[in-house]
Motif scaffolding. Structure first.
Motif, short mmCIF file in Angstrom:
data_model
loop_
_atom_site.label_atom_id
_atom_site.label_comp_id
_atom_site.label_asym_id
_atom_site.label_seq_id
_atom_site.Cartn_x
_atom_site.Cartn_y
_atom_site.Cartn_z
N GLN A 14 40.45 44.96 9.29
CA GLN A 14 40.19 43.74 8.51
C GLN A 14 39.84 44.08 7.07
OE1 GLN A 14 40.53 40.35 9.57
NE2 GLN A 14 40.54 40.31 7.33
N VAL A 18 43.04 45.18 5.16
CA VAL A 18 43.90 44.02 4.90
C VAL A 18 43.29 43.17 3.78
CG1 VAL A 18 44.74 41.83 5.85
CG2 VAL A 18 44.96 43.95 7.18
N LYS A 28 48.13 43.91 9.86
CA LYS A 28 47.41 42.96 10.70
C LYS A 28 48.09 42.79 12.06
CE LYS A 28 45.93 38.09 10.72
NZ LYS A 28 45.94 36.84 9.93
#
Length: 220
Positions: free
Chosen positions: A20, A23, A130
């Motif tokens: 996360q 990204v 992702k």
């Protein structure tokens, strides 16, 4: 076995956090580039410390499991996959730092061109990362193969942007410095997509035990 399962869950939680962050770093870089926001680019650089810390923590957890539990079959492949996933995620973080540093340089000179394809390329690469991590959690081999195919789109955009930037340099030598920075950024984004492809290949290995990094996707 319950203790092993808990440790495996902790590893997956760490990988989710790590992915996360990297990204988010891509998204922040896109915004920093388009809006010429050097503070946001600096935030990306600072976030790399969190990525590095998670890399160390997950690595240590995986090694402890190997030493304490002697895992077999799918559990062993899960640990091997996790150890290799974090290598690619950490390198994605490093590429984001490289991009952010170039953005800070770019913000000190007049803009070279409107940014259209470059943000598109970056967002597509972020989606690959992702989706690869989602495939990891779902053990989804079909999704992993689909992600690998997307790398061709990134490669095409990479070549297109480089050709365009070379044209800008030929037309106006004063744009050389900015164009070169954009080339570095484009190359780093292309490398992020390559690492996303690696992530997808690791997912396929974890789920099937088959190594596919030297196999043409059509053969699968």
């Amino acid at each position: 076995m319950k203790a092993l399962e808990e440790r495996l869950i902790n590893i997956k939680t760490g990988i989710a956090k790590m992915s996360q962050i990297v990204v988010d770093m891509v998204h922040y870089n896109v915004k920093a580039l388009v809006e010429r926001d050097s503070n946001l680019a600096q935030k990306v650089i600072d976030l790399d410390e969190d990525v590095d810390q998670l890399d160390i923590e997950i690595d240590e957890q995986c090694l402890e499991i190997l030493a304490l539990y002697n895992p077999k079959a799918i559990d062993l492949r899960s640990i091997v996959t996790a150890l290799r996933l974090i290598v690619d995620l950490e390198r994605i973080g490093d590429h984001n730092v490289d991009i952010a540093k170039e953005i800070i340089k770019l913000n000190q000179i007049p803009p070279v061109k409107p940014y259209i394809d470059l943000p598109k390329m970056a967002e597509a690469s972020a989606e690959m990362v992702k989706d690869a991590i989602n495939a990891y959690f779902e053990k989804d081999t079909e999704k992993s193969l689909e992600i690998i195919k997307r790398d061709d789109f990134i490669d095409d955009l990479h070549q297109q942007i480089i050709r365009e930037l070379l044209t800008y340099i030929a037309e106006d030598i004063r744009k050389t410095k900015g164009a070169i920075s954009l080339m570095f950024i484009t190359r780093s984004i292309e490398r992020i997509a390559d690492h996303a492809t690696n992530l997808a290949e690791l997912v396929y290995f974890m789920a099937t035990g088959k190594i596919i990094r030297h196999i043409h996707i059509e053969d699968l």
